[in-house]
Design an enzyme around this catalytic site. Structure first.
Site, PDB file in Angstrom:
ATOM      1  N   TRP A  31      50.445 -17.687 103.023  1.00  0.00           N
ATOM      2  CA  TRP A  31      49.229 -17.428 103.695  1.00  0.00           C
ATOM      3  C   TRP A  31      49.048 -15.980 104.409  1.00  0.00           C
ATOM      4  CZ3 TRP A  31      52.526 -21.597 104.590  1.00  0.00           C
ATOM      5  CH2 TRP A  31      53.234 -21.335 105.785  1.00  0.00           C
ATOM      6  N   ARG A  32      50.351 -15.498 104.413  1.00  0.00           N
ATOM      7  CA  ARG A  32      50.300 -14.005 104.723  1.00  0.00           C
ATOM      8  C   ARG A  32      50.101 -12.797 103.663  1.00  0.00           C
ATOM      9  NH1 ARG A  32      55.552 -13.884 109.062  1.00  0.00           N
ATOM     10  NH2 ARG A  32      54.274 -15.240 110.744  1.00  0.00           N
ATOM     11  N   GLU A  44      47.192 -22.778 109.563  1.00  0.00           N
ATOM     12  CA  GLU A  44      47.672 -22.818 110.883  1.00  0.00           C
ATOM     13  C   GLU A  44      47.208 -24.419 111.238  1.00  0.00           C
ATOM     14  OE1 GLU A  44      48.399 -21.016 113.527  1.00  0.00           O
ATOM     15  OE2 GLU A  44      48.668 -19.139 111.968  1.00  0.00           O
ATOM     16  N   THR A  50      54.550 -28.847 112.743  1.00  0.00           N
ATOM     17  CA  THR A  50      55.022 -29.228 111.523  1.00  0.00           C
ATOM     18  C   THR A  50      56.056 -27.678 111.055  1.00  0.00           C
ATOM     19  OG1 THR A  50      53.433 -30.500 110.581  1.00  0.00           O
ATOM     20  CG2 THR A  50      55.046 -29.728 108.999  1.00  0.00           C
ATOM     21  N   LEU A  87      52.499 -34.664 105.479  1.00  0.00           N
ATOM     22  CA  LEU A  87      52.206 -33.651 106.847  1.00  0.00           C
ATOM     23  C   LEU A  87      52.137 -34.333 107.977  1.00  0.00           C
ATOM     24  CD1 LEU A  87      50.290 -30.700 105.326  1.00  0.00           C
ATOM     25  CD2 LEU A  87      52.533 -30.732 105.916  1.00  0.00           C
ATOM     26  N   GLY A  88      51.757 -35.627 108.011  1.00  0.00           N
ATOM     27  CA  GLY A  88      51.297 -36.897 108.973  1.00  0.00           C
ATOM     28  C   GLY A  88      50.144 -36.379 109.917  1.00  0.00           C
ATOM     29  N   TYR A 127      43.780 -22.148 120.004  1.00  0.00           N
ATOM     30  CA  TYR A 127      44.998 -21.389 119.277  1.00  0.00           C
ATOM     31  C   TYR A 127      44.403 -21.057 118.096  1.00  0.00           C
ATOM     32  CZ  TYR A 127      49.488 -20.438 117.174  1.00  0.00           C
ATOM     33  OH  TYR A 127      50.434 -19.855 116.521  1.00  0.00           O
ATOM     34  N   ASP A 145      51.359 -18.749 122.306  1.00  0.00           N
ATOM     35  CA  ASP A 145      52.039 -20.170 122.191  1.00  0.00           C
ATOM     36  C   ASP A 145      53.497 -19.933 122.707  1.00  0.00           C
ATOM     37  OD1 ASP A 145      53.607 -18.417 120.560  1.00  0.00           O
ATOM     38  OD2 ASP A 145      53.356 -19.316 118.590  1.00  0.00           O
TER      39      ASP A 145
END
Length: 168
Positions: A31-32, A44, A50, A87-88, A127, A145
């Site tokens: 994602w970067r 995010e 996770t 991923l819950g 955030y 954070d």
């Protein structure tokens, strides 16, 4: 009270040192590579509670199936939840889906570039809004954070009850 010349020089030194360190040490997370508002948003949300290594394969599979807001919005909730498996915290996937559907019908299917509008979307808090704005839109919205707090405490030599265990 405005900062002194010495404080401004310290801030510039710290900013330069941190950016140099990040340039040498940043992880090559998918994602970067070419961050877009959508990819930053998805990453995010996946990264909430996770670890990065667990997110990477899910992120790659997600982006293959849902490469943009429109594809996510037009999918069924059942399919979205199936792609979220592992991923819950399934409310995160439901909020992604709900927000994608809202955006597909307004804002030309794009994430807004204003903080006030972002934080009113389902599942986007301070955030995540700040991360989207700073990373994807290059706007000055700091993300605060636990890691950032720890670095600032160390830089300013601030000792707090919760920092004693993190100063190792």
């Amino acid at each position: 009270m405005s900062p002194t010349k010495h404080q401004k020089n310290d801030a510039k030194f710290i900013r330069t040192a941190l950016l140099r360190w990040f340039g040498r040490n940043k992880r090559p997370d998918p994602w970067r590579v070419k961050p877009t508002p959508y990819s930053v948003w998805i990453a995010e949300v996946m990264l909430q509670q996770t670890v990065v290594q667990a997110v990477i394969p899910h992120y790659n599979a997600w982006m293959k199936r849902f490469p943009d807001i429109q594809s996510l919005a037009s999918a069924s909730e059942k399919e979205v939840l199936r792609h979220w498996e592992g991923l819950g915290y399934y409310s995160r996937a439901r909020n992604l889906h709900k927000t994608a559907q809202l955006l597909a019908n307004q804002n030309s299917g794009n994430l807004p570039d204003q903080y006030e509008r972002l934080v009113h979307l389902p599942g986007i808090g301070d955030y995540t809004a700040s991360a989207i704005l700073s990373i994807a839109f290059q706007k000055p919205y700091p993300v605060l954070d636990a890691n950032v707090r720890r670095v600032v405490r160390r830089l300013l030599a601030i000792e707090t009850e919760d920092s004693k265990s993190t100063q190792q």
